[in-house]
Design an enzyme around this catalytic site. Sequence first.
Site: not given
Length: 254
Positions: A149, A162
Amino acid sequence: MAQGLDGTVALVTGASSGIGYATALHLAGLGARVAVVARRRERLAELAGRIADAGGEALVVESDVTSEQAARDAVDAAVQRFGRLDTVVANAGVMLLGPIVDAPVPEWERMVQLNVLGLLYTSHAALPHLLSAADGGPRSVADLVLVSSVAGRVARSGSGVYNLTKHGVGAFAESLRQEVTRRHVRVSLIEPGAVKTELSSHNRPEIQEQNRARWEGMERMEAEDIADAIGYVVTRPRRVAINEVLIRPTEQEG
């Protein structure tokens, strides 16, 4: 010059929705036989049906890759069915955002188990087969694609754990790349920005509302955009390795 994937076998985790679903369809369209791996069998069966209707071949593997044995069994099932493994897309992941202070620790555990351990288990089980495929076969090269990501590059308040998991994926990818690149296993890191998938729907309601406000008015990417990028990566000639792809919506600033 791009090469098709005829005669090769791919495995995609997290294939029941979003980027994984679109990638499995795309790789099948390029000629690969595809093992589709996720927990939701009914979604996988529908995907396999679409692949078959288009003239391809897919194997449904219901599996939770946060278990090392389940990840190994999934890889073994693909090899037993198709005889080899040339391309692996480790896509399964979860994004549970929110402040670190007073965070629900089970959310952290879930992200570490899937985003890190699930990816590690899948990679570890697949690597012997990828090395074997690179040593022979139709293309004499193999690909391990790790879906990360933009959060693996940019740390933000409200996404600390995250960020931690995705930064870890990037470090693992580069170390492994150096280890196996001379054996013609290409390790590629895909770092999407905002994509219209169900990923955000796993968050608590208040976090979902914050996400909606953040992306309101922005044209986000489609899962097919990321699948197309992955297809580009794995169809390069043997001499070309695409190590990292950072791909954002045109309107996304950070």
